[in-house]
Design a protein around this motif. Structure first.
Motif, PDB file in Angstrom:
ATOM      1  N   VAL A 175       0.836  -1.209   0.000  1.00 53.53           N
ATOM      2  CA  VAL A 175       0.000   0.000   0.000  1.00 53.53           C
ATOM      3  C   VAL A 175       0.865   1.252   0.000  1.00 53.53           C
ATOM      4  CG1 VAL A 175      -1.650   1.341   1.361  1.00 53.53           C
ATOM      5  CG2 VAL A 175      -2.022  -1.084   0.997  1.00 53.53           C
ATOM      6  N   ILE A 176       1.927   1.246   0.793  1.00 55.43           N
ATOM      7  CA  ILE A 176       2.802   2.423   0.869  1.00 55.43           C
ATOM      8  C   ILE A 176       3.454   2.680  -0.482  1.00 55.43           C
ATOM      9  CG2 ILE A 176       4.885   3.361   1.941  1.00 55.43           C
ATOM     10  CD1 ILE A 176       3.988   1.772   4.505  1.00 55.43           C
ATOM     11  N   LEU A 177       4.022   1.645  -1.095  1.00 53.21           N
ATOM     12  CA  LEU A 177       4.651   1.808  -2.414  1.00 53.21           C
ATOM     13  C   LEU A 177       3.613   2.116  -3.487  1.00 53.21           C
ATOM     14  CD1 LEU A 177       7.381  -0.956  -2.238  1.00 53.21           C
ATOM     15  CD2 LEU A 177       7.719   1.512  -2.197  1.00 53.21           C
ATOM     16  N   TYR A 178       2.434   1.552  -3.338  1.00 54.22           N
ATOM     17  CA  TYR A 178       1.321   1.830  -4.255  1.00 54.22           C
ATOM     18  C   TYR A 178       0.990   3.324  -4.249  1.00 54.22           C
ATOM     19  CZ  TYR A 178      -3.799   2.029  -5.193  1.00 54.22           C
ATOM     20  OH  TYR A 178      -5.058   2.345  -5.621  1.00 54.22           O
ATOM     21  N   ALA A 179       0.850   3.890  -3.059  1.00 48.36           N
ATOM     22  CA  ALA A 179       0.506   5.312  -2.943  1.00 48.36           C
ATOM     23  C   ALA A 179       1.638   6.205  -3.439  1.00 48.36           C
ATOM     24  CB  ALA A 179       0.164   5.650  -1.495  1.00 48.36           C
ATOM     25  N   ILE A 180       2.862   5.876  -3.075  1.00 49.17           N
ATOM     26  CA  ILE A 180       4.007   6.679  -3.515  1.00 49.17           C
ATOM     27  C   ILE A 180       4.131   6.639  -5.029  1.00 49.17           C
ATOM     28  CG2 ILE A 180       6.535   6.813  -3.509  1.00 49.17           C
ATOM     29  CD1 ILE A 180       6.424   5.938  -0.553  1.00 49.17           C
ATOM     30  N   THR A 181       4.014   5.449  -5.603  1.00 53.31           N
ATOM     31  CA  THR A 181       4.150   5.305  -7.057  1.00 53.31           C
ATOM     32  C   THR A 181       3.016   6.008  -7.792  1.00 53.31           C
ATOM     33  OG1 THR A 181       5.291   3.200  -6.760  1.00 53.31           O
ATOM     34  CG2 THR A 181       4.394   3.643  -8.945  1.00 53.31           C
ATOM     35  N   ALA A 182       1.781   5.796  -7.347  1.00 52.69           N
ATOM     36  CA  ALA A 182       0.639   6.438  -8.011  1.00 52.69           C
ATOM     37  C   ALA A 182       0.771   7.950  -7.961  1.00 52.69           C
ATOM     38  CB  ALA A 182      -0.673   5.998  -7.357  1.00 52.69           C
ATOM     39  N   ASN A 183       1.146   8.483  -6.810  1.00 48.46           N
ATOM     40  CA  ASN A 183       1.272   9.932  -6.666  1.00 48.46           C
ATOM     41  C   ASN A 183       2.449  10.491  -7.440  1.00 48.46           C
ATOM     42  OD1 ASN A 183      -0.806  11.193  -4.919  1.00 48.46           O
ATOM     43  ND2 ASN A 183      -0.229   9.517  -3.581  1.00 48.46           N
ATOM     44  N   SER A 184       3.618   9.902  -7.269  1.00 46.19           N
ATOM     45  CA  SER A 184       4.811  10.475  -7.898  1.00 46.19           C
ATOM     46  C   SER A 184       4.832  10.298  -9.403  1.00 46.19           C
ATOM     47  CB  SER A 184       6.072   9.871  -7.288  1.00 46.19           C
ATOM     48  OG  SER A 184       6.162   8.497  -7.586  1.00 46.19           O
ATOM     49  N   THR A 185       4.255   9.224  -9.895  1.00 44.08           N
ATOM     50  CA  THR A 185       4.319   8.928 -11.325  1.00 44.08           C
ATOM     51  C   THR A 185       3.143   9.499 -12.100  1.00 44.08           C
ATOM     52  OG1 THR A 185       5.472   6.886 -10.765  1.00 44.08           O
ATOM     53  CG2 THR A 185       4.596   7.059 -12.996  1.00 44.08           C
ATOM     54  N   PHE A 186       1.945   9.419 -11.531  1.00 39.98           N
ATOM     55  CA  PHE A 186       0.758   9.768 -12.302  1.00 39.98           C
ATOM     56  C   PHE A 186       0.059  11.057 -11.865  1.00 39.98           C
ATOM     57  CE2 PHE A 186       0.997   5.079 -12.513  1.00 39.98           C
ATOM     58  CZ  PHE A 186       1.138   4.935 -13.878  1.00 39.98           C
ATOM     59  N   ILE A 187       0.063  11.381 -10.586  1.00 41.84           N
ATOM     60  CA  ILE A 187      -0.777  12.473 -10.098  1.00 41.84           C
ATOM     61  C   ILE A 187      -0.013  13.786  -9.947  1.00 41.84           C
ATOM     62  CG2 ILE A 187      -2.259  13.229  -8.196  1.00 41.84           C
ATOM     63  CD1 ILE A 187      -2.818  10.153  -7.728  1.00 41.84           C
ATOM     64  N   ILE A 188       1.038  13.797  -9.156  1.00 47.07           N
ATOM     65  CA  ILE A 188       1.765  15.031  -8.844  1.00 47.07           C
ATOM     66  C   ILE A 188       2.333  15.733 -10.081  1.00 47.07           C
ATOM     67  CG2 ILE A 188       3.727  16.007  -7.565  1.00 47.07           C
ATOM     68  CD1 ILE A 188       1.383  15.213  -5.775  1.00 47.07           C
TER      69      ILE A 188
END
Length: 194
Positions: A118-131
């Motif tokens: 979950v932690i890596l999921y959130a970091i990856t989703a945010n850093s790669t796709f959202i931010i």
């Protein structure tokens, strides 16, 4: 924003076997969906909180260190390749031990803070796709709620269809992991090319 790779990443990562889904399935098979709902809600709230913390952490990094964007995209893409390789190299296991945990909201919530998926999921989703595309507080909250909702949907579906998924995964486990691994590789390639 690259919506197709984002949605593929979110769905594949959320719906594949992991601690949340397996525990939800096990609880529901023993005590029913209704009694598992509190655990599922704990997972959803915990995932939302992790996603919020990750989004503001990533935004802070991007604001102070603009060059980190490229590295976070590379990290996110490499993590997706790693997940894909784990899926593609997965070997079926005859009997996996499942640890007995409390079927409660608090255990579902706390599990998210020690669950590396979950932690890596959130970091990856945010850093790669959202931010890279969204910076407003409202958009970050909405995306975090979306990630939490997907967490709810995945654990809920595993609970509802626990018995069906168990037999399906045992019967078609290799094909399932192959398809999920290829979808993750596709998402990583799009990130590297984009």
């Amino acid at each position: 924003m690259q919506w197709i790779p984002f949605l593929l990443y979110v769905l594949v990562t959320s719906f594949t076997p992991g601690p949340n889904n397996i525990m939800s399935m096990a609880y529901a098979s023993k005590s029913g969906y209704r009694n598992t709902l509190r655990f599922i809600l704990g997972v959803a709230v915990g995932t939302t909180v992790i996603a919020l913390l990750s989004s503001f952490f990533n935004l802070l990094l991007f604001s102070f260190i603009p060059k980190v964007k490229m590295w976070m995209s590379i990290f996110g893409g490499l993590y997706m390749v790693y997940l894909a390789m784990k899926m593609l190299m997965h070997k079926p296991r005859a009997n996996e031990d499942q640890h007995e945990k409390l079927n409660s909201f608090i255990s579902g919530l706390i599990l998210q803070f020690i669950n590396p998926k979950v932690i890596l999921y959130a970091i990856t989703a945010n850093s790669t796709f959202i931010i890279p595309y969204y910076h407003s507080t409202v958009s970050l909250i909405l995306f975090s709620c979306f990630l939490g909702f997907i967490g709810y949907a995945s654990t809920s579906s595993w609970a509802v269809f626990g018995a069906i998924f168990q037999s399906f995964l045992r019967k078609y486990e290799r094909a399932f992991h192959l398809v999920m691994g290829l979808l993750l590789l596709y998402s990583a390639i799009i990130i590297f090319l984009g």
